[in-house]
Design an enzyme around this catalytic site. Structure first.
Site, PDB file in Angstrom:
ATOM      1  CG  ASP A  67      15.988  -6.482  16.540  1.00  0.00           C
ATOM      2  OD1 ASP A  67      16.859  -7.355  16.460  1.00  0.00           O
ATOM      3  OD2 ASP A  67      15.622  -5.978  17.618  1.00  0.00           O
ATOM      4  CD  GLU A  72       2.945   2.983  -1.661  1.00  0.00           C
ATOM      5  OE1 GLU A  72       3.634   4.033  -1.653  1.00  0.00           O
ATOM      6  OE2 GLU A  72       2.012   2.789  -0.847  1.00  0.00           O
TER       7      GLU A  72
END
Length: 575
Positions: free
Chosen positions: A231, A283
Site C-alpha cells: 500500500d 529466500e
C-alpha cells in the site's frame, strides 16, 4: 523481430504494424498472471453478521478457480478498529475477529493450494492504527524517546506550538497533523498522518521500523502466501526536514508543483527498503512477489520494478486513461517501452476498491465523478446499459494485452457502483472528514450478489450487509449470469480461458495502424488481432476468424459500436 518480419507474417492484414513489444519467455508466473482482488468485507458473509469473512472467501474460492484466474489478492483482513476499512492496522500478525481467526486463514490457504490458486496479501507499511501497541507506547512516552521515534512526532510551529509543524494535508481532507495531549491535559507534540488522524505514519528513518516489517513479511511468508501488494509504496520515506508543500496532497502534478518534487513521496531511500524485502522474498523461492501501489508517472515507476526490487507495480496511468484512444495508445506504448527497459512486465487494471467501478465510469459521455469520489443519488447518473457495454469492451481490450492483469471482485459480473447509500451508512473516512462534500469510495465496495433468490442475494443470510446491495444486483447475481451464455460472467470466462490458450499474457504487441483512429484502437498480439470500436457506427473488420466479441449480434465482419473483438489472423502473427 523486425517490423518487416511482422508485416510479412500477417499477409492477410493490410494494415501496417508498429511493433513495440516482443513476446517473452522470461521465468515468473506473475509476468502474465490474472490476479483477482478480493475485498474481504464485501465478498461473502458466512457467519451472518453482515460483514464478509475468511470462511466466506474459502467457500467461494472454487468459483474463482472456475473463472480461471491465477491468484487472489486479499485487501486487509488484519486486526483493526476499521476506521479505514482495515487499512488502519492494529496488529499485522493477526486476523481481525470480524473476518475470523488465523486458523480460518490457514484453512483458506489450504483450499487455495488445493485449487492451485496463489494468495497475495495486502501490506500497509506507511502507517498503522492509533490503537497499535507501538503508537500507544509512543503516546505514553516523552518527546525524544525511542517509542516516539517509531513515528513522526514534531513540535508545533507558531506561538506555543499551536500550529502544525508544516502545511501538509491529509488525503482524506484537512491537515495531515494531529496534536496530542499530555497526561495533565496540556497540549504536546504533533504527529503526522497522511491519511486519517487514526493512521499515524511510521518513521522509516528508524531501523526499528525496518526490523518490525521484516518480521511481518516472514510471518506471512511462513504461512504460505505468494507475496504482498504494498500500500502507498512510494510514501514511506519523507524528505529530510519535512519541507512545506503547496501541491496536491496525493502528490499529483499541479501548476507549479510537479509531483516528482512532493517531499512525502518517491524519496530515493525508499528503494533500499524494497531491495531488503526482495532479498527476504528470494529466500523463500523465486515465485514470491512484491507489487507496488505507487502513484507516480510511468518513467519513475520503472524505478520500483528494477531486477533487485519489486516484481510488479500497478499501472494507474492505464486505469485513468479511460476510453480516450489516444491516451490509451500512449500509456500502453510508454508502459511496455519503459518497463521493457528494466526487464519488468506491465500490469493492467480498470477497477479497484478506491475508484468508481468502470461499468459506472464508462456510462458517461462527458465528465463523470472525480477520482476517489463515488456517485450519489443527487449526481448526474451514468447510462447503465452504455456503461456495461463499454466495460465489457474495455475489459476485453485489456485482457488481450501482454503482461499481468488485475481484476476487482464483481467486475466479471459487470457490477456498477452502489449509488443509493444512506448517509448514516457511509463508512469511508473521506465522507466524514469533508463534511459530506466528498462521498468517498463506499459505492465501489458494496457486497457481491451470489444467488438471486436468496436473502441479501446470497451475500449472507443473517444481518443486513454493512452496505446495502442495489436493487439492480438481483439480475446481475452470479447464479443468474452463470445460466446465461450471453452474460457478462460468461464473457469473462471465455476471455480468460482464451487468453490462457492463446498465451496473450506472454505475447507481443504491434499497433495495427489502419485500425487506429480517433474512435478505434487495434493491436496484434501474436496471431491475435484485438480491435475496440468506440465509434457510433459499426466497424468493418479485416480478414480473419472472429474468436470472441464483447457485445452485439454476430454481424459477419462488422464490429458493433462500443464493442471489442479478438480475431485470429490468417497467416500467423507477430511472433
Amino acid at each position: 523481430m523486425s517490423v518487416d518480419t511482422v508485416i510479412s507474417a500477417t499477409a492477410s492484414l493490410t494494415s501496417p504494424l508498429s511493433l513495440i513489444h516482443e513476446a517473452s519467455s522470461a521465468p515468473g508466473w506473475w509476468r502474465s498472471a490474472v490476479i483477482y482482488q478480493v475485498y474481504p468485507r464485501s465478498f461473502r458473509d458466512l457467519n451472518g453478521d453482515g460483514i464478509g469473512d475468511l470462511a466466506g472467501i474459502t467457500a467461494e474460492l472454487p468459483q474463482l478457480a472456475e473463472l480461471d484466474v491465477d491468484a487472489v489478492w486479499l485487501s486487509p483482513f488484519y486486526k483493526s478498529p476499521q476506521r479505514d476499512a482495515g487499512y488502519d492496522v492494529s496488529d499485522y500478525c493477526d486476523v481481525d475477529p470480524i473476518f475470523g481467526t488465523l486458523m480460518d486463514f490457514d484453512i483458506m490457504m489450504a483450499e487455495a493450494n488445493r485449487l492451485d490458486l496463489r494468495v497475495i496479501v495486502d501490506l500497509v507499511p506507511n502507517h498503522c492504527s492509533d490503537q497499535h501497541v507501538a503508537f500507544q507506547a509512543a503516546l505514553a512516552a516523552p518527546a525524544g524517546s525511542p517509542e516516539r521515534d517509531m513515528f513522526i512526532f514534531r513540535d508545533g510551529a507558531g506561538h506555543d506550538g499551536n500550529e502544525p509543524p508544516n502545511n501538509w494535508q491529509s488525503h482524506f481532507g484537512g491537515p495531515a497533523w494531529t496534536r496530542i495531549m499530555g497526561p495533565d491535559g496540556s497540549p504536546e507534540q504533533w504527529y503526522l498522518h497522511l491519511f486519517d488522524s487514526s493512521q499515524p505514519d511510521f518513521n522509516w528513518d528508524n531501523p526499528a521500523v525496518h526490523a518490525e516489517f521484516e518480521r511481518v513479511l516472514r510471518f506471512w511468508l511462513d504461512r504460505g502466501v505468494s507475496g504482498f501488494r504494498v500500500d502507498v509504496a512510494h510514501a514511506l520515506v519523507k524528505a529530510p526536514g519535512l519541507p512545506a508543500w503547496g501541491g496536491r496532497p496525493d502528490g499529483g502534478n499541479s501548476d507549479g508543483f510537479p509531483g516528482h518534487e512532493a517531499p512525502m513521496f518517491g524519496q530515493p531511500a525508499v528503494h533500499d527498503i524494497y531491495r531488503a524485502w526482495r532479498r527476504i522474498l528470494d529466500e523463500y523461492g523465486p515465485d514470491r512477489i512484491l507489487c507496488a501501489e505507487a502513484g507516480v508517472d510511468l518513467h519513475r515507476l520503472a524505478h520500483w520494478v528494477r531486477p533487485d526490487e519489486m516484481h510488479q507495480a500497478f499501472n494507474f496511468p492505464y486505469l485513468h486513461a479511460g476510453l480516450d484512444v489516444y491516451r490509451l495508445r500512449g500509456v500502453i506504448t510508454d508502459s511496455l517501452t519503459v518497463l521493457n527497459g528494466v526487464g519488468a512486465p506491465s500490469t493492467w487494471v480498470l477497477s479497484n476498491h478506491d475508484v468508481v467501478r468502470h461499468a459506472s465510469r464508462f456510462g458517461y459521455n462527458g465528465s463523470g465523478p472525480r477520482d476517489g469520489d463515488g456517485i450519489g443519488p443527487a449526481d448526474h447518473q451514468p447510462d447503465t446499459g452504455l456503461g456495461r457495454r463499454r466495460a465489457a469492451a474495455a475489459s476485453m481490450f485489456m485482457l488481450g494485452l501482454p503482461g499481468a492483469a488485475y481484476l476487482y471482485q464483481g467486475e466479471e459480473l459487470g457490477l456498477p457502483d452502489g449509488i443509493d447509500i444512506p448517509e448514516h451508512a457511509r463508512q469511508d473516512p473521506t465522507f466524514a472528514r469533508t463534511g459530506g462534500e466528498r462521498l468517498g469510495r463506499d459505492g465501489c465496495r458494496v457486497p457481491l450478489p451470489w444467488r438471486s433468490a436468496e436473502r441479501h442475494l446470497g451475500f449472507g443470510d443473517g444481518d443486513d450487509p454493512w452496505l446495502p446491495l442495489p436493487a439492480s444486483f438481483t439480475e446481475l447475481a452470479r447464479d443468474a449470469q452463470a445460466a446465461s451464455p450471453s452474460s457478462h460472467l460468461s464473457l469473462y470466462r471465455n476471455m480468460l480461458a482464451l487468453r490462457r490458450e492463446l498465451g496473450l499474457g506472454r505475447g507481443s504487441l504491434a499497433w495495427a495502424e489502419d485500425w487506429c483512429s480517433g474512435s478505434s484502437l487495434a493491436y496484434v498480439n501474436g496471431a491475435t488481432l484485438v480491435i475496440m470500436n468506440l465509434n457510433h457506427e459499426p466497424l468493418e473488420l479485416p480478414a480473419g476468424h472472429v474468436l470472441l466479441r464483447s457485445a452485439g449480434p454476430d454481424a459477419g465482419h462488422f464490429l458493433a459500436s462500443g464493442a471489442t473483438a479478438w480475431l485470429r489472423i490468417d497467416g500467423g502473427g507477430t511472433e
